[in-house]
Design a protein around this motif. Sequence first.
Motif, PDB file in Angstrom:
ATOM      1  N   GLU A 199       0.814  -1.216   0.000  1.00 38.20           N
ATOM      2  CA  GLU A 199       0.000   0.000   0.000  1.00 38.20           C
ATOM      3  C   GLU A 199       0.851   1.270   0.000  1.00 38.20           C
ATOM      4  O   GLU A 199       0.323   2.379   0.119  1.00 38.20           O
ATOM      5  N   THR A 200       2.180   1.111  -0.120  1.00 35.13           N
ATOM      6  CA  THR A 200       3.085   2.260  -0.071  1.00 35.13           C
ATOM      7  C   THR A 200       2.788   3.275  -1.166  1.00 35.13           C
ATOM      8  O   THR A 200       2.604   2.916  -2.325  1.00 35.13           O
ATOM      9  N   THR A 201       2.743   4.540  -0.784  1.00 38.38           N
ATOM     10  CA  THR A 201       2.478   5.604  -1.757  1.00 38.38           C
ATOM     11  C   THR A 201       3.570   6.667  -1.781  1.00 38.38           C
ATOM     12  O   THR A 201       3.529   7.574  -2.604  1.00 38.38           O
ATOM     13  N   SER A 202       4.560   6.550  -0.867  1.00 38.55           N
ATOM     14  CA  SER A 202       5.613   7.559  -0.822  1.00 38.55           C
ATOM     15  C   SER A 202       6.886   6.964  -0.253  1.00 38.55           C
ATOM     16  O   SER A 202       6.878   5.870   0.335  1.00 38.55           O
ATOM     17  N   LEU A 203       7.976   7.677  -0.413  1.00 41.53           N
ATOM     18  CA  LEU A 203       9.270   7.235   0.103  1.00 41.53           C
ATOM     19  C   LEU A 203       9.235   7.102   1.623  1.00 41.53           C
ATOM     20  O   LEU A 203       9.721   6.105   2.182  1.00 41.53           O
ATOM     21  N   THR A 204       8.629   8.069   2.296  1.00 42.38           N
ATOM     22  CA  THR A 204       8.610   8.058   3.757  1.00 42.38           C
ATOM     23  C   THR A 204       7.839   6.863   4.299  1.00 42.38           C
ATOM     24  O   THR A 204       8.310   6.149   5.198  1.00 42.38           O
ATOM     25  N   VAL A 205       6.651   6.628   3.759  1.00 39.52           N
ATOM     26  CA  VAL A 205       5.836   5.494   4.205  1.00 39.52           C
ATOM     27  C   VAL A 205       6.564   4.187   3.934  1.00 39.52           C
ATOM     28  O   VAL A 205       6.613   3.279   4.783  1.00 39.52           O
ATOM     29  N   GLY A 206       7.156   4.060   2.748  1.00 38.63           N
ATOM     30  CA  GLY A 206       7.877   2.844   2.396  1.00 38.63           C
ATOM     31  C   GLY A 206       9.043   2.573   3.327  1.00 38.63           C
ATOM     32  O   GLY A 206       9.277   1.428   3.738  1.00 38.63           O
ATOM     33  N   ILE A 207       9.789   3.603   3.669  1.00 36.55           N
ATOM     34  CA  ILE A 207      10.930   3.441   4.575  1.00 36.55           C
ATOM     35  C   ILE A 207      10.462   2.969   5.947  1.00 36.55           C
ATOM     36  O   ILE A 207      11.066   2.068   6.551  1.00 36.55           O
ATOM     37  N   LEU A 208       9.395   3.542   6.463  1.00 40.79           N
ATOM     38  CA  LEU A 208       8.893   3.156   7.783  1.00 40.79           C
ATOM     39  C   LEU A 208       8.438   1.697   7.795  1.00 40.79           C
ATOM     40  O   LEU A 208       8.722   0.954   8.739  1.00 40.79           O
ATOM     41  N   ILE A 209       7.740   1.278   6.739  1.00 43.10           N
ATOM     42  CA  ILE A 209       7.262  -0.101   6.699  1.00 43.10           C
ATOM     43  C   ILE A 209       8.430  -1.073   6.526  1.00 43.10           C
ATOM     44  O   ILE A 209       8.478  -2.136   7.162  1.00 43.10           O
ATOM     45  N   GLN A 210       9.406  -0.715   5.682  1.00 42.93           N
ATOM     46  CA  GLN A 210      10.563  -1.584   5.510  1.00 42.93           C
ATOM     47  C   GLN A 210      11.377  -1.688   6.799  1.00 42.93           C
ATOM     48  O   GLN A 210      11.923  -2.752   7.121  1.00 42.93           O
ATOM     49  N   LEU A 211      11.458  -0.596   7.545  1.00 43.16           N
ATOM     50  CA  LEU A 211      12.131  -0.626   8.842  1.00 43.16           C
ATOM     51  C   LEU A 211      11.441  -1.623   9.774  1.00 43.16           C
ATOM     52  O   LEU A 211      12.096  -2.420  10.457  1.00 43.16           O
ATOM     53  N   ALA A 212      10.108  -1.586   9.773  1.00 41.39           N
ATOM     54  CA  ALA A 212       9.339  -2.525  10.600  1.00 41.39           C
ATOM     55  C   ALA A 212       9.496  -3.952  10.104  1.00 41.39           C
ATOM     56  O   ALA A 212       9.594  -4.893  10.910  1.00 41.39           O
TER      57      ALA A 212
END
Length: 416
Positions: free
Chosen positions: A116-129
């Motif tokens: 469901e990633t729509t931006s760099l910031t959201v993607g980074i946070l989810i990948q970190l998790a």
Amino acid sequence: MEKNLASSSDASGADWAAPGAGETEVSPYRWVALFIVWAAFLLSYVDRVAWSTVAAPVGASLGIKVSLLGAFVTAFYAGYVVANIIGGMLTDFLGGRAMMTLALLPLGVFTFFFGETTSLTVGILIQLAMGFAAGADYSAGMKVIPAWFTRDRGRAMGIYTTATSLAVVLANAIVPTISAQYGWSSAFRMLGVATFAWGIVSLLFLKNRPGGERAPVRNSAKEMLGLLRNRNLIFLSIAGCGGLWATVGFGAWGNALMTRQYGISSVVAGSIIASFGIGAVIAKPTLGWISDLPGVSRRLMSILVLVAFAITLMVFGMCSTVTQFYIVAPVLGAFSYGYLPVLMAQVSDASGKRLAGASAGWTNAIWQMGSAVSPLAVGHVYGGTHSIVLAVLTLAIGPVVGLIAMLFVSRRIAQI
């Protein structure tokens, strides 16, 4: 200190295995245990490399700069490094089955929602998790395998580590195709469901050790911290960090370098990287089996493979046609992953079974620091120069550092 620690590990390992040591060699279930941890490692690794297979086209659609395509990979490994330190110690307290389950269930959830990633910031946070959730799967596997395999531990490690290279094959063969037909979000949703389901399988069917063995004595914090003073583990950690700098860096950028530098389609590039993974699948159990043979030096094997890895990287960087890439990729795959089972067996040898989880966690945390930094480093070099040769030269620094570190590892490590 190192000698005393090794002796202590020998004693604790023998005490753990004494009541039913033969069962670790004859029980058919040991292959079931190996399959469960292998499949868990496979799914975990597919989850982490899936982004790399579609980074170039999906990154463009999300408006992510080429120099930042490796940011998601770096975010994953940042979480992974932290979780390895914590997860390694917890594995020795809770057992391999519990930690495997605690790793896979949240990883499946986070992988699903990464779609469901729509931006760099959201993607980074989810990948970190995702990285933080996945951090304990390796330590859990490294705890279970020595409990079930003793004399043929190198072979078991070789089979176990084929999961990572086969994951590269599967990810490159499946994820781009699914993304092209159904969208990249669907690919990550499918991976999330599969990972979560295998967490349930691990909970229900994985056994920590043979039934005839007594539960191991709880490790003290002092013993775990003592691993940090083990000279062999220190230099094995540096060697693995250098190796994975190149292995993960190439995995993160191999597709993008070919597609952006030479205009090769993502599907063809994925096929080339899949052949890279096939070479690794063949090399890992083969080298692991060889390392079990009497008189074979695992230390020397590690040095030779790391030398070949650095050289083959440079050869790959000089390729320019699809045919050339297809020829070199399997050979590069064999060397870029072949050192791992040999290093892992040496880590297990140096620490003993009772501290297997903690030693795996500590060393892998340091190994993954190379994994966390290299994708951004290569992205910076390639983004600034657009030179594939300089990009692979940046990667080749890692194996060179690794082979130098191996020169300081003792020629003889007590095997448990």
